[in-house]
Design an enzyme around this catalytic site. Structure first.
Site, short mmCIF file in Angstrom:
data_model
loop_
_atom_site.label_atom_id
_atom_site.label_comp_id
_atom_site.label_asym_id
_atom_site.label_seq_id
_atom_site.Cartn_x
_atom_site.Cartn_y
_atom_site.Cartn_z
CB SER A 25 24.26 47.96 35.22
OG SER A 25 24.48 48.84 36.70
CG ASP A 51 32.41 48.31 36.44
OD1 ASP A 51 31.72 49.16 38.47
OD2 ASP A 51 31.53 47.89 36.51
CG HIS A 61 29.34 50.62 36.60
ND1 HIS A 61 29.27 49.53 36.55
CD2 HIS A 61 27.54 51.48 36.08
CE1 HIS A 61 27.30 48.33 36.89
NE2 HIS A 61 27.74 49.42 36.41
#
Length: 461
Positions: free
Chosen positions: A276, A370, A402
């Site tokens: 991320s 995602d 994600h």
């Protein structure tokens, strides 16, 4: 999280502090002299809700088929888990059990569940009226021993911050192999957390677990740079419009400090990994000087292009952290509650603006479901690496978002990641089978034949 004690004489609250999730108490009577909360725990991580609700079940008759407790209960539905008990008769529909990591008991004691970097689940009993050490009631992993882990593996370091006007030093966790020998040198695994408003903490995780990397033979260092939570609000807020600025310099300072002060770490055999925002930082590092210090990088669901974030279903992140939308206000009323930024402000911290310097071998992981950072971010990064002739791999899970949440997919993720980084630092393969084969991608051997496991996902390299 905050709740009253069972007798109502004090408040219990949880808060992050310097990489730990701690439990505190403070009297409800302001005249009792307490000026600040008092610690009930000092280590590990207590998360989730506090509750002073009795743990006994609330049972509804089946005809009611209620999704929330009746109005007579006066209890928030969010405080409960619903499940069907196999021993209940046909006239009973659901049982609701209050959910909390901190439970105030009628005796006045507090029952707490939490974890540490070596223990996946610990249960403690605390007497808030004294300062005695919390009593360990149970530990699923016997304080890490089940996994071959011990508390001596974990330590902390502090190094100079990029902006000493906010915090003078930056904190990092260190996890060494359980077989650590101080006469040897170990490769470095530098793990950068996501968020960016998050932190590495003294807590257990089945994703991005530092102990997994340490047991491969790495010294794992997990810094909490500018933007991290638990070190004051000013430090957390300082990442605003500074994505590749202060946090990057903190990470550089950390690497320099490790090189100068930790002789047991072989910084010539270093790898860096992140997901991320941590994945963003991998791509940012790749295009800057620090990228040449690593043998390999791993980006999981990271940002390749700042404008690519306009495809996100969570526009709050870029609009908040980058100073607003990437256009000037020309008199039209904005539809957002954020300021109007400029395209140049977004470009300032854009990894794709520095692809001419990408040269370090890199593994790119991106999941098709995602929607926070769409898969085009991962594909773009991988295509750049391939077009530039940089050694690289791409791993995709069509059935993950994600995060990688399915157990068999997680196994594949770890096989790919550990095999990739280990070969660049001289460590043996984590999985010695055929990469990309059925067994590698979640199969199991049954009577000598490899078959796909029922719970396996669909990872592809």
């Amino acid at each position: 999280s905050v709740c009253f004690s069972h007798d109502g004489e004090s408040l219990l609250l949880t808060a992050e502090e310097k990489g730990k999730g701690l439990l505190y108490t403070i009297p409800t009577d302001p005249f009792k002299g307490a000026k600040s909360p008092r610690n009930l725990t000092w280590d590990g991580y207590v998360s989730g809700k506090c509750s002073n609700v009795s743990p006994r079940a609330i049972v509804f008759p089946r005809p009611q088929e209620a999704e929330t407790p009746s109005k007579d209960c006066q209890l928030p539905a969010a405080s409960y888990n619903y499940f069907r008990h196999p021993f209940l008769g046909p006239s009973i529909a659901e049982v609701l059990i209050p959910v909390a990591d901190v439970r105030c008991l009628p005796s006045g004691d507090v029952f707490v569940s939490g974890s540490t970097l070596i223990d996946n689940s610990a249960y403690l009993l605390i007497n808030p009226s004294n300062s005695e050490t919390p009593k360990l009631v149970s530990s699923n992993s016997r304080n890490g021993a089940t996994f071959g882990l011990k508390k001596e593996q974990v330590s902390e370091i502090w190094f100079p911050a990029a902006d000493p006007s906010t915090n003078k030093k930056v904190h990092a966790w260190v996890v060494k192999p359980s077989s650590f020998d101080d006469s040897k040198k170990y490769p470095l695994a530098y793990l950068i957390h996501g968020g960016p408003q998050g932190s590495w903490a003294d807590s257990w995780s089945t994703r991005w677990n530092p102990a997994v990397f340490a047991e491969q033979g790495y010294i794992v260092i997990c810094p909490n740079p500018t933007g991290s939570t638990g070190y004051g609000q000013a430090f957390c807020d300082a990442i605003n419009q500074q994505w590749g600025g202060l946090p990057y310099q903190d990470i550089v300072n950390g690497f320099t400090w490790i090189k100068d002060n930790m002789s047991e770490v072989d910084c010539d055999r270093a790898v860096a990994l992140g997901a991320s925002y941590g994945g963003y930082m991998m791509n940012w590092i790749q295009g800057h000087d620090l990228g040449r210090q690593f043998k390999a990088l791993v980006t999981h669901d990271g940002v390749f292009s700042m404008t690519g974030q306009l495809a996100s279903e969570e526009l709050y992140f870029p609009f908040h952290d980058l100073g607003g939308a990437p256009w000037h206000n020309r008199g039209a009323k904005s539809r957002s509650n954020f300021a109007d930024s400029s395209l140049d402000a977004w470009r300032e911290w854009d990894p794709s603006q520095h692809i001419d310097k990408w040269a370090t071998p890199q593994l790119i992981i991106h999941n098709e479901l995602d929607y926070r950072l769409t898969i085009s971010e991962g594909l773009s990064a991988f295509n750049v690496l391939q077009a530039r002739g940089v050694e690289s791999q791409f791993l995709v899970f069509p059935d993950e978002n994600h995060w990688v949440l399915k157990p068999e997919n997680s196994l594949v993720w770890h096989r790919v990641v550990l095999n990739f980084i280990n070969k660049f630092v001289g460590l043996p393969k984590f999985f010695d089978g055929e990469e990309g084969g059925l067994e590698f991608l979640g199969g199991e051997r049954v009577e000598g034949e490899v078959v796909k496991m029922e719970a396996a996902g669909n990872g592809h390299t």
